[in-house]
Design a protein around this motif. Structure first.
Motif, PDB file in Angstrom:
ATOM      1  N   ASN A 131      -6.672  -8.680   0.262  1.00  0.00           N
ATOM      2  CA  ASN A 131      -7.202  -7.677  -0.656  1.00  0.00           C
ATOM      3  C   ASN A 131      -8.500  -7.067  -0.144  1.00  0.00           C
ATOM      4  OD1 ASN A 131      -5.427  -7.483  -3.021  1.00  0.00           O
ATOM      5  ND2 ASN A 131      -5.820  -9.679  -3.179  1.00  0.00           N
ATOM      6  N   ALA A 173      -1.192  -5.994  -3.860  1.00  0.00           N
ATOM      7  CA  ALA A 173      -2.657  -6.065  -3.998  1.00  0.00           C
ATOM      8  C   ALA A 173      -3.070  -6.213  -5.458  1.00  0.00           C
ATOM      9  CB  ALA A 173      -3.284  -4.806  -3.396  1.00  0.00           C
ATOM     10  N   GLY A 198      -8.124  -5.250  -4.585  1.00  0.00           N
ATOM     11  CA  GLY A 198      -7.457  -4.706  -3.416  1.00  0.00           C
ATOM     12  C   GLY A 198      -7.223  -3.211  -3.556  1.00  0.00           C
TER      13      GLY A 198
END
Lengths: 353, 353
Positions: free
Chosen positions: A286, A307, A311
């Motif tokens: 991330n 993610a 992220g």
């Protein structure tokens, strides 16, 4: 000066609308001059925006019904792009409604739709997917291509080097980035003919391109911090990136097993938490999310499908930085400066211009 | 039954004669039915043997003056191979004085000398370099090619699969090894044409080859334990292997920095030592040392130039196992069983045999 908007495909990714919106909201805090175009299902976007009044205030919603699925083939995705959140986000960049687009959706579809809508820049034969990798030094490494082109010739590799260098100037602040070609040895005779030709071309054009070309490197040096840009074909780049990710996960798994194997280890783990947190920070994908398609007439950033909000925020921040620093214009200028001439093999007689 | 001898190039490697001899002595303890032919500078080998009476008792020394250096080009090495420790070790295999050779010297030279002296097996176009990689399960993964062939066609890849499966039967005890091709996605349409052709051929021949062919895999799955053999061209294989090694070193470096960053971390590190020892054990390349050139009429194993005595011992142990289990004969039998026919593209009409 008001900056161009960032179009966010709110529907892509495994984690759904909430994570995309939360990520955009986090990024907006860091880049508060940006406005957003949130593309996707309006009721769900509105619901997700309730917790994020600041983002809501600086966003417009573009309602779409369709979503490109993760399994969809690029050719299929292309045909029905118009009605989808991904397609409309890219379309907004093409129409000038946004300066860049971010999506966590299907990579192959995103590449195909972006290529068709935005076209490659003059002087670039193929776009490449570039990302930042962590190093042991205090700067990241720009690596490309990460999978957009399974096979590349020498000319492609040289163009990737130019695009990667432009990105590295933004990411590292170094005006003369240190560029290397990924190979299976550092001697001049190693690797494929295309790699050797690309090396010769880059050596001949390094001064014109304001790069420091340092020849070949190997995949065990990616984290060394000795270079700013690593150029490779999309097959090897994808293999290298995934090998790095897989090994990092492998090590994290082993550590977890080790640290939970005995009470003693558990106590040690708790005491040494700052050390393992450092590791976790470095290894968490991330923290390095956001790969950009370079070489198109517009910026398209791919956020990892899995993610989390932090992220997504990193992917949006990458987008914002590339926009602020006019990366596309910089690449154009570098290409114009070269005039295409130095992209030919030095041993071949140049045709009259 | 007395087993054939193992020829050890005592001069190769960065660490010198002592490490090679100490490694051979360690391996001999585990494989005490083996005899050794120690090739190199006799006075230095004799001196190194003083601490290892057991190895001395089961060894013969073959004195040579010359040593192939790490920088020597393969073509140059080939010309003066006859007088060198590496050349004579390989020559001993060719002459039947030894069943296999181990060297920690120059990989390119070792490959070139081995190929010229031993020739490829009938039915094999090119040898490949194979090694064992650690996984999260209780078995290793056979991976090839690791750099002997920068470019490979579909036929090469299928032959590598056959050779890798034979090695996996020895290394994992699994009679029907799970084989995959390394690619940049798992869908059938991904990658190069050669990869797709190789997949079609392996699918068609899996039953004849006694393998379970599971299609494509990606480089982040190498440590998963989901497969026994991963087949790839030498460029990608080398990139993947080095990316894994580099990341493991990167993580070890980060951990060291983290654990020494504060007194608290240092104490935690000492308490949790069993956990970090587990990690160190898994990541130490010495524990996975010994890559074998498969596909030659004889076994040649490459030990890492920087390996310590334990690493050399592992490389010698790999050699012993491959000899004990008659890997070369097994590969021959598999190839004969196929009769070459299934190595053709299934969509091409077969010529009459």
């Amino acid at each position: 000066m008001s900056l161009p908007r960032i179009a966010v495909d709110a529907m892509g990714g495994d984690e759904g609308v909430r994570v995309m919106i939360e990520g955009a909201a986090l990024a907006r805090r860091r880049h508060d001059r940006f406005k957003f175009l949130l593309v996707g299902d309006e009721p769900r976007i509105k619901a997700a925006l309730e917790n994020h009044p600041n983002l809501r205030a600086s966003s417009e919603i573009l309602h779409t019904e369709g979503v490109i699925s993760g399994e969809e083939k690029p050719s299929q995705a292309l045909r029905r792009a118009k009605g989808t959140s991904m397609g409309r986000a890219i379309e907004a960049v093409k129409a000038g409604d946004a300066g860049a687009a971010v999506s966590a959706g299907n990579t192959g579809a995103l590449m195909a739709i972006s290529k068709l809508a935005l076209r490659t820049m003059p002087g670039i034969d193929r776009p490449a997917l570039a990302a930042l990798l962590p190093t042991l030094e205090d700067h990241d490494l720009v690596m490309l291509d990460l999978g957009a082109n399974a096979e590349c010739d020498a000319r492609n590799l040289v163009q990737f080097a130019i695009m990667g260098a432009a990105y590295a100037r933004v990411a590292t602040g170094r005006e003369q980035p240190r560029v290397r070609l990924l190979n299976i040895g550092t001697e001049e005779t190693k690797g494929t003919e295309d790699l050797r030709d690309a090396a010769a071309m880059l050596k001949a054009s390094a001064a014109d391109l304001s790069i420091s070309f340092d020849g070949f490197t190997e995949a065990d040096k990616l984290g060394s911090g000795d270079m700013d840009v690593v150029v490779t074909d999309g097959f090897s780049g994808n293999v290298a990136l995934k090998a790095v990710e897989g090994t990092a996960r492998f090590v994290a798994d082993l550590l977890r097993r080790g640290f939970t194997s005995s009470l003693r280890s558990k106590i040690g783990f708790l005491i040494s938490k700052p050390a393992t947190e450092l590791l976790k920070h470095h290894l968490d994908p991330n923290n390095h999310n956001g790969a950009v398609f370079l070489g198109l007439n517009g910026i398209v950033v791919k956020s990892h499908g899995g993610a989390n909000a932090a992220g997504v925020a990193n992917a949006v921040a990458v987008t914002a930085r590339l926009l602020e620093e006019n990366v596309t214009e910089r690449i154009s200028a570098d290409l114009a400066r070269l005039g295409g001439a130095s992209l030919r093999k030095p041993r071949v007689q140049e045709e009259s211009a």
